[in-house]
Each structure stands twice: as structure tokens, then as C-alpha cells.
Design a protein around this motif. Structure first.
Motif, PDB file in Angstrom:
ATOM      1  N   SER A   1     -24.526  35.707  32.805  1.00  0.00           N
ATOM      2  CA  SER A   1     -23.134  35.698  32.349  1.00  0.00           C
ATOM      3  C   SER A   1     -22.927  36.788  31.291  1.00  0.00           C
ATOM      4  N   ALA A   2     -21.680  37.263  31.182  1.00  0.00           N
ATOM      5  CA  ALA A   2     -21.335  38.295  30.187  1.00  0.00           C
ATOM      6  C   ALA A   2     -19.896  38.044  29.736  1.00  0.00           C
ATOM      7  N   GLY A   3     -19.705  36.874  29.146  1.00  0.00           N
ATOM      8  CA  GLY A   3     -18.369  36.458  28.748  1.00  0.00           C
ATOM      9  C   GLY A   3     -17.964  36.993  27.394  1.00  0.00           C
ATOM     10  N   TYR A   4     -16.676  36.740  27.045  1.00  0.00           N
ATOM     11  CA  TYR A   4     -16.077  37.317  25.851  1.00  0.00           C
ATOM     12  C   TYR A   4     -15.642  36.197  24.911  1.00  0.00           C
ATOM     13  N   PHE A   5     -16.082  36.331  23.629  1.00  0.00           N
ATOM     14  CA  PHE A   5     -15.612  35.440  22.573  1.00  0.00           C
ATOM     15  C   PHE A   5     -14.550  36.208  21.787  1.00  0.00           C
ATOM     16  N   ILE A   6     -13.352  35.672  21.765  1.00  0.00           N
ATOM     17  CA  ILE A   6     -12.182  36.364  21.216  1.00  0.00           C
ATOM     18  C   ILE A   6     -11.739  35.650  19.950  1.00  0.00           C
ATOM     19  N   ILE A   7     -11.677  36.425  18.820  1.00  0.00           N
ATOM     20  CA  ILE A   7     -11.195  35.887  17.552  1.00  0.00           C
ATOM     21  C   ILE A   7      -9.743  36.355  17.371  1.00  0.00           C
ATOM     22  N   ALA A   8      -8.848  35.363  17.242  1.00  0.00           N
ATOM     23  CA  ALA A   8      -7.416  35.685  17.100  1.00  0.00           C
ATOM     24  C   ALA A   8      -6.838  34.916  15.927  1.00  0.00           C
ATOM     25  N   VAL A   9      -5.771  35.483  15.319  1.00  0.00           N
ATOM     26  CA  VAL A   9      -5.164  34.839  14.158  1.00  0.00           C
ATOM     27  C   VAL A   9      -3.669  34.626  14.395  1.00  0.00           C
ATOM     28  N   ASN A  10      -3.182  33.601  13.728  1.00  0.00           N
ATOM     29  CA  ASN A  10      -1.735  33.394  13.644  1.00  0.00           C
ATOM     30  C   ASN A  10      -1.263  33.930  12.295  1.00  0.00           C
ATOM     31  N   VAL A  11      -0.240  34.841  12.319  1.00  0.00           N
ATOM     32  CA  VAL A  11       0.248  35.493  11.100  1.00  0.00           C
ATOM     33  C   VAL A  11       1.413  34.682  10.539  1.00  0.00           C
TER      34      VAL A  11
END
Length: 843
Positions: free
Chosen positions: A609-619
Motif C-alpha cells: 500500500s502507498a496511501g496518503y495521510f492528509i493534515i487539514a485545518v479549519n480556519v
């Protein structure tokens, strides 16, 4: 009858004349004469009357048999008829004739029955010792009161001795030798006794002893109630009571082969089923021992019951030793409460019973070399196949050594499974397990319990649970050729060990993780917007699958505590976009720049597997214009937590915009040097770092600072070191706490070192050890040298000696014990400059 004596009568008359004259006051001579004549008439009348008439007759008694050891056997009955007057009997005299001798009788008794010629309902009036031969006359005092008109029965009965002579006789002939009675008066006797009492013949039981056929057979170690001989007893003529049995167990058996010999009685069949245990005895004797065992059975006339001799075989009985009773040359002998006539027809039809140990063949099932993953369970490391011949066997222990390069943290549990048909855990049963937190070379002795029938060829499977923190590429192996698995049994089977080196090396595998940073273009975040991506880490998984349980990262930039509301983690298995991804967790984000988040997550990442961990913010809608948010993957990469301990290759880079360069640890190590532990660490850059604290822990959980270093403020890689001059004995855990100038700590990874050496010595196990089996001893922390291992008995005599070439440190050796007696021994390990002695118990 006696007549009245006349002078006495005359005196009596004159007395009575005077008596009546006084009453009537008549003194004339004529009156007196009248009185005298009257009284004389009365006396003459009385003088002509009898006191009692007694008639004696003989009651018919049929000729019969009376048994040895029986009581109250009737031999004669006299009926006494009483008329005219009552009579008191005070003696009886009679002669016992026949062929009896002085040993035949013990007691003669006289009973009186007023109504019937039976002892039932009668009264014992007296008895006497009867130890006399034929022709002996008895005179026995008795006391009975027999009223007018009575016709009671005087019964003569005897007690027959248990050793009375068979076919001896007893008889009283009432015509030629009648019974004579004595009385307190002198009645008129009419003797009408006759020869109506038949001869009574003493009877012994007629016993015929035969041997029931018993096929030659095998009897197993550790089994009970194995029949070795059956004697059938046919009882004729009279019943008999058996009180003893005597026999000799022959063959090649020794004193350790049997534990108990039992006697059963079955009235109908030559089997223990349906029989009764009549007694048993300890049987710890060698061949040729004669047993005399008290028993108690009542055997009626016509019975043909079976006396069964059975044995319990010791679990350590010698294989192929034999047991036999030859009924022709060494028959079973019985004791009786009487003296029966014995016809011994016993013969040699009880076959030899041969003690059998199970024949066990142990082989190693092929197991391919393979990888076993951190955090996985029931990984097979060895399979021993046990083929059982001759007799069934019960296994109660398994002993083996796990070798390889594994350390004490690699395994958590070792389990033993048994599969009767296949070398797989599927379809098997767990028979036991044990804690496995030991380094390579540890020997396990685990109690188990399996019943293995004849012809079985089941598989004993050794499997391990691998710790989630097990060391990558450490190995586990059992070499069946040099260090075979050893089994313990409830008996002492014959072992053919054909184990071989067919179990391949099992290598612990950590997952290989590669982390890279996906490009995120600089971007303007609008106030009040959600799920604005600030960083994307791609995780490529190789070797083994991995479970991710945590993500840790620091949000840097110039933002303050009011700028963000929520930080979210998404996972997308195919693309670096929130579209098509799954939310795995989020957290409140009301913190100023430089805040580190540690957020629990849960993803299962398979191999490849080569998945993506995505860090996102609410402004926040009120976010400050111009403040920035950034993660620099090069200097402040995202960290992941795992349920295991994978190898992580961090290739994260600065592809997510501007940032404040954080601290990055390049490495940390600790090693023993002279009398202290040296701790070294290297950092890539230390902008904004004030100082470094070296922290130590004894358990890897609670840390305390033991020293510090002031940061140089270098913008390039730099190495620091500090000496721990007072390390803890045993395990020491170290980490570095880098303190930011704003007071925030940054921790390095943790390293462990074992300081000092264990105590020199050796251990031996199992202790106690079963004789004739294998002993294992371990040299512990000893210098490289040639060591001599010796075993001595209590008299100081050398039993066995073995030389060991020791390479230093720890090593495990085995010693095969010779045939030797149970007891307390001493085992000695000696080299040119050291000597150890321990006691050893042989069971």
C-alpha cells in the motif's frame, strides 16, 4: 413306689388322736379308738398310691449328614410322658457311639422342648465339653419340671469341629443303650426307647480346583487389574468358607514392576467384570515371591465360582519382564474355616503375561524457513511427530530450547498444540502455554496432557506469539538433530529419537515503512474555511502489513491561538486529496504556532500500500490576516505510531511552504565504556533550542534528568555526548529532552543498554529428574575455558563425567543419564580456576 414305714405311722396316729381329742374335748376311750381307726384307714389308702409314672420313647430321627464346623446338630431325641404326678428331672446320661474320634466334636448340648422334637422353641438346659472318642458316656446335670400330662422332648445335639474327620459317624441306639434320666423323686419308669435315631455322618466339603484358561498377553505399564491367574472352585457335598489364598508370582519381574496384587471373586464368570474385590496386598517384590492373603468368601454347595488374581503394573515397570503362575507345578492354595477334601486339578493353562512399555518414535516434520511478523500469534517454529507402537502412552511434559538471535523482548507466549492428523494448528488442540519473555537459549519445560493410542502418529506443534516490539530480523530455531524436543510420560516408554534439523529458521519481520512528503502548493487560506490542507504524508508499506494507531505533528508558522478551530486527519488510499478519503480523527486546534498534536487514529495498511495521510485545518472566521500555518517535512516531519515497531525510512521534505526550522534528531546511542555509560546524540539543526537534558529510566516509562548540555545554536548537524558515571545495574533506558527557548520540550527516541554482568554460576534442570532420562545444565556468565561436568553419588563415587568447551558467556548443554538408582546426587562444574557444586535429585 416306696411303702410307708409302719412305726412312724403308729406314732403319727397317736399324735393325731390327741389332736382331735383336744379339739372336741372328748376324752373317752371310745372316741380315741375311733379316731385311730379312721387315720389308719387314710394312711393305708395313701400307702397304696404311686408318686408319678414316666414313659420314655425314642423320637424318630432320620439318618443324615452333619457338617464340619456346624453347631446344634441333633443326634437323639427322647420324649418323656408324665402321668399320675409331676416329676423333676435332675440328670441325663447317655453314650455317644459310632466311629467319631476325640477331635470330631467340641460341645454336646441338652435342649428341652415341651411341645415339639425341634431345637426351635426349645430351651438349653445344659451342655458339656465333647472332645472324646466314640463310646464315651456323658452324665450331665439338668433341671426340668415336668407336670402331670406333659410329654416333652429332651434333645441331644452336638457341635462339630471344623477339623472333624470326614465320614465319621455318631449314633445313640435307644434299644441297646438307652438314655437314662435322674429324678428328685423315684417315679415309675416305663422305658420304651428304641433304635429310631439314624446314624449321623460327619461331612467335609468336597472341593475341586481347576485352572481357567488365560491367554498369554501383554500388560501395559501403569495399568491396573491385569489378570494373571484364574482358579475355579467347585464345591460339593457341603458349603465351605474360604479364609485365605496363597500363591507365588513367578516370571522375570523385579521389585519395581508391580504395585498391588488383588484377589477378586466372581460366582459366574472368569472376569473381573461382575466380580467382588475380596482383598489386595502390596506387590513390590521380585519374581518368586509367595503371597498369603486373608480373604473371606462363603461358597454354597454346587457353586463353581472363580478366584481371580490380578496385578497393578508400575508406570516404570521394566519392558518385557514377565509374570506367570503355573497351576501344575505351583498351584494356588486356599485356606478354609473347615477341613474340606481337596481335589487339585489345577494345570498350566495361564499364559505368560508380558509387561509392555510403549515404543515411541519421534521425528521432525519439515517446516520451511520463513518470516514471522511483529505482533502476530501462533507462529509455528517446530513440529515433532510422535508415532506410538506396542502400547498407548500418556504424555505429561514437553521440554525444548528456543535458539537463534532472539532477545528477551521478542516473544510474549510459547504455546503447545496437538493435532492427531496434520502438522497444522488448524484442527489442533491447545494443550498448554507459557510466558516466553526470555532471550535465545532459554529452555522451556511445560506440563501437558495428551493420551496417545497405539498406532497414533500425532503432531506436537510449538508456536510463538511475537511481541509488537520484537527486534527486526532476530531469528528463532529449534534444531532437532542437536537439540531435540524431549517429552515426559506417565510411564517409561522406549524412545527412538529420529528428530532432525528439518525446521527452518523463523525470522522476525518488522514492516518497512517509507514516509514521503507530497507537494502542497502555497496557498491563501480564507477566514472561516474548512479542511484546508497544510501537509500530506505518503506512507509506502513493504515486507509486512502495519497498523497505524497515532499521528504526531507540529503546526508552525505565525498563527496564534485564535486562528484555527479544528485540525483533521484524513486517509486516502489512492490520491493526495480529501476527495475520496476517510476522516480518521480530528482535534481542537485553538493553540498558537508551534503546537504539537498527538492524535489517535486507526488504519490497516497492507503490504504494497502507498496511501496518503492528509493534515487539514479549519480556519476561524476571525483569523488574523497574514499569519501563516506550515509543516516542514524535512525539519519537522510527521511521526506515526504503530501497534508494532516497523522500520521507518523518513524521506519527508519541505514541500509544504515556508516554516520555522524545528529541531531534528539524527540519532542517539548509549554504550558501556570502562566504568560508565556514554550517551551520544546528533541533531541536524538546533535553531531556537536552549539546552539538552539527558534523561534516564529503569523501566522505559518514568525518566529523570541526569545531566544537561547547553545548545551551541548551530544551523548544521552537531553531535553531543554525556557520561553517565553512575549507571543502574541491569537495564538503563536513555532519551534526550531538547528544550526550546519558548520552554517547549522535544524528545528523542529511547535507547536501552544492559550494564554489568550477571552472577557467574550454572543451573541444572529439571531437578528432580527422572532416572535414565536427559539432564540439561546451563553455564552462566563464565569465562572461555574447558569445563568438566561430573555427577557423584552419595558415597562420592563418580557416576558420569562430561567435558564442555565453553566459548564464554552463557551456554546450554545436555547430559544423558545412565541407568542408575533413585536418590540424591551432586553435580559439579569445574575448570582450572573455578568450581561449582549443586545437589541433584534422581527419581
Amino acid at each position: 413306689m416306696k411303702k410307708l414305714y409302719f412305726p412312724a405311722i403308729t406314732g403319727f396316729l397317736f399324735q393325731q388322736c390327741n389332736f382331735f381329742s383336744n379339739i372336741f374335748n372328748r376324752r373317752s376311750i371310745h372316741f380315741k379308738k375311733f379316731i385311730i381307726l379312721f387315720l389308719g384307714f387314710v394312711l393305708v389308702s395313701l400307702n397304696n398310691k404311686s408318686y408319678a409314672d414316666v414313659t420314655l420313647t425314642t423320637t424318630t430321627l432320620a439318618a443324615g449328614n452333619i457338617n464340619q464346623g456346624s453347631n446344634n446338630s441333633i443326634v437323639y431325641i427322647v420324649q418323656m410322658g408324665v402321668t399320675v404326678g409331676a416329676v423333676n428331672v435332675n440328670n441325663i446320661q447317655f453314650t455317644l457311639n459310632g466311629t467319631l474320634d476325640a477331635n470330631d466334636l467340641s460341645v454336646v448340648s441338652i435342649y428341652y422342648n415341651p411341645t415339639a422334637a425341634t431345637i426351635s422353641g426349645s430351651s438349653l438346659v445344659n451342655n458339656a465339653v465333647a472332645t472324646f472318642a466314640s463310646g464315651h458316656t456323658y452324665s450331665i446335670p439338668i433341671s426340668t419340671s415336668n407336670p402331670i400330662g406333659s410329654a416333652g422332648y429332651f434333645i441331644i445335639a452336638v457341635n462339630v469341629s471344623s477339623s472333624a474327620t470326614d465320614n465319621n459317624t455318631i449314633q445313640i441306639d435307644g434299644s441297646t443303650n438307652p438314655v437314662v434320666f435322674g429324678f428328685t423323686t423315684s417315679p415309675n419308669i416305663i422305658n420304651s426307647q428304641s433304635n429310631a435315631a439314624g446314624t449321623q455322618t460327619i461331612q467335609a466339603s468336597d472341593i475341586t480346583l481347576t485352572t481357567s484358561t488365560l491367554a498369554a498377553a501383554n500388560i501395559n505399564q501403569g495399568t491396573n487389574n491385569n489378570i494373571v491367574y484364574v482358579s475355579q472352585m467347585n464345591v460339593g457335598t457341603e458349603p465351605v468358607n474360604v479364609n485365605n489364598i496363597q500363591f507365588t508370582l513367578n516370571g522375570t519381574l523385579d521389585a519395581n514392576d508391580l504395585s498391588v496384587v488383588s484377589i477378586y471373586y466372581n460366582p459366574t464368570a472368569a472376569t473381573i467384570s461382575g466380580s467382588s474385590l475380596v482383598n489386595n496386598a502390596v506387590a513390590t517384590f521380585a519374581s518368586g515371591h509367595t503371597y498369603s492373603i486373608p480373604i473371606s468368601t462363603s461358597n454354597p454347595v454346587g457353586s463353581a465360582g472363580y478366584f481371580i488374581i490380578a496385578v497393578n503394573v508400575s508406570s516404570s515397570a521394566t519392558d518385557n519382564n514377565t509374570i506367570q503362575i503355573d497351576g501344575s507345578t505351583n498351584p494356588v492354595v486356599f485356606g478354609f474355616t473347615t477341613s474340606p477334601n481337596i481335589i487339585n486339578s489345577q494345570r498350566n493353562v495361564a499364559g505368560i503375561q508380558t509387561i509392555q512399555a510403549s515404543d515411541i518414535t519421534l521425528t521432525t516434520s519439515t517446516l520451511a524457513a520463513g518470516n514471522i511478523n511483529q505482533g502476530t500469534n501462533n507462529n509455528i517454529v517446530y513440529i515433532a511427530q510422535m508415532n506410538v507402537g506396542t502400547e498407548p502412552v500418556n504424555v505429561n511434559n514437553i521440554q525444548f530450547t528456543l535458539n537463534g538471535t532472539l532477545d528477551a523482548n521478542d516473544l510474549s507466549v510459547v504455546s503447545i498444540y496437538y493435532n492427531p492428523t496434520a502438522a497444522t494448528i488448524s484442527g489442533s488442540s491447545l494443550v498448554n502455554n507459557a510466558v516466553a519473555t526470555f532471550a535465545s537459549g532459554h529452555t522451556y519445560s511445560i506440563p501437558i496432557s495428551t493420551s496417545n493410542p497405539i498406532g497414533s502418529a500425532g503432531y506436537f506443534i510449538i508456536a510463538v506469539n511475537v511481541s509488537s516490539s520484537a527486534t527486526d530480523n532476530n531469528t528463532i530455531q529449534i534444531d532437532g538433530a542437536t537439540n531435540p524436543v524431549v517429552f515426559g510420560f506417565t510411564t517409561s516408554p522406549n524412545i527412538i529419537n529420529s528428530q532432525s534439523n528439518a525446521a527452518g529458521k523463523q525470522t522476525i519481520q518488522a514492516s518497512d515503512i517509507t514516509l514521503t512528503t507530497s507537494a502542497v502548493a502555497a496557498n491563501n487560506f480564507s477566514a472561516g474555511t474548512n479542511n484546508d490542507i497544510v501537509y500530506v504524508t505518503q506512507m509506502s508499506v513493504a515486507t509486512e502489513p502495519v497498523n497505524v494507531n497515532n499521528i504526531q505533528f507540529t503546526l508552525n508558522g505565525t498563527f496564534d491561538a485564535n486562528d484555527l478551530t479544528v485540525v483533521s486527519i484524513y486517509y486516502n488510499s489512492t490520491a493526495a486529496t480529501i476527495s475520496g478519503s476517510s476522516l480518521v480523527n480530528n482535534a481542537v486546534a485553538t493553540f498558537a504556532s508551534g503546537h504539537t498534536y498527538s492524535i489517535p487514529i486507526s488504519t490497516i495498511n497492507p503490504i504494497g500500500s502507498a496511501g496518503y495521510f492528509i493534515i487539514a485545518v479549519n480556519v476561524s472566521p476571525s483569523a488574523t490576516t497574514g499569519n501563516t500555518v506550515k509543516i516542514n517535512g524535512l525539519t519537522d516531519p510527521v511521526l506515526f505510531g504503530f501497534t508494532t515497531t516497523p522500520n521507518v525510512t523518513n524521506n519527508q521534505t519541505d514541500l509544504a511552504g515556508l516554516h520555522t526550522l524545528p529541531l531534528q534528531f539524527v540519532g542517539i546511542k548509549a554504550y558501556e565504556k570502562n566504568s560508565f555509560v556514554a550517551v551520544e546524540w546528533k541533531v541536524a539543526a538546533e535553531l531556537n533550542i536552549d539546552r539538552y537534558f539527558v534523561e534516564r529510566s529503569a523501566n522505559g516509562t518514568i525518566f529523570n534528568a541526569i545531566g544537561q548540555k547547553i545548545a551551541d545554536g548551530s544551523s548544521t548537524a552537531i553531535t553531543y555526548s554525556l557520561a553517565d558515571v553512575s549507571p543502574l545495574p541491569g537495564n538503563n533506558f536513555y532519551r534526550i529532552n531538547a528544550l526550546n527557548k519558548d520552554g517547549k520540550p522535544i524528545y528523542s527516541s529511547i535507547v536501552r543498554i544492559y550494564y554489568g554482568k550477571g552472577k557467574e554460576g550454572f543451573s541444572v534442570y529439571p531437578n528432580p529428574v527422572i532416572k535414565n532420562q536427559q539432564l540439561t545444565f546451563e553455564l552462566q556468565n563464565l569465562k572461555k575455558d574447558n569445563y568438566i561436568v561430573s555427577l557423584f553419588n552419595q558415597q562420592g563415587q563418580l557416576v558420569i563425567k562430561q567435558s564442555v568447551e565453553h566459548a564464554g558467556g552463557n551456554s546450554v548443554q545436555t547430559m544423558n543419564l545412565p541407568k542408575m538408582a533413585a536418590g540424591i546426587y551432586s553435580i559439579e562444574v569445574e575448570s582450572s580456576n573455578i568450581k561449582f557444586v549443586k545437589p541433584l535429585i534422581i527419581q
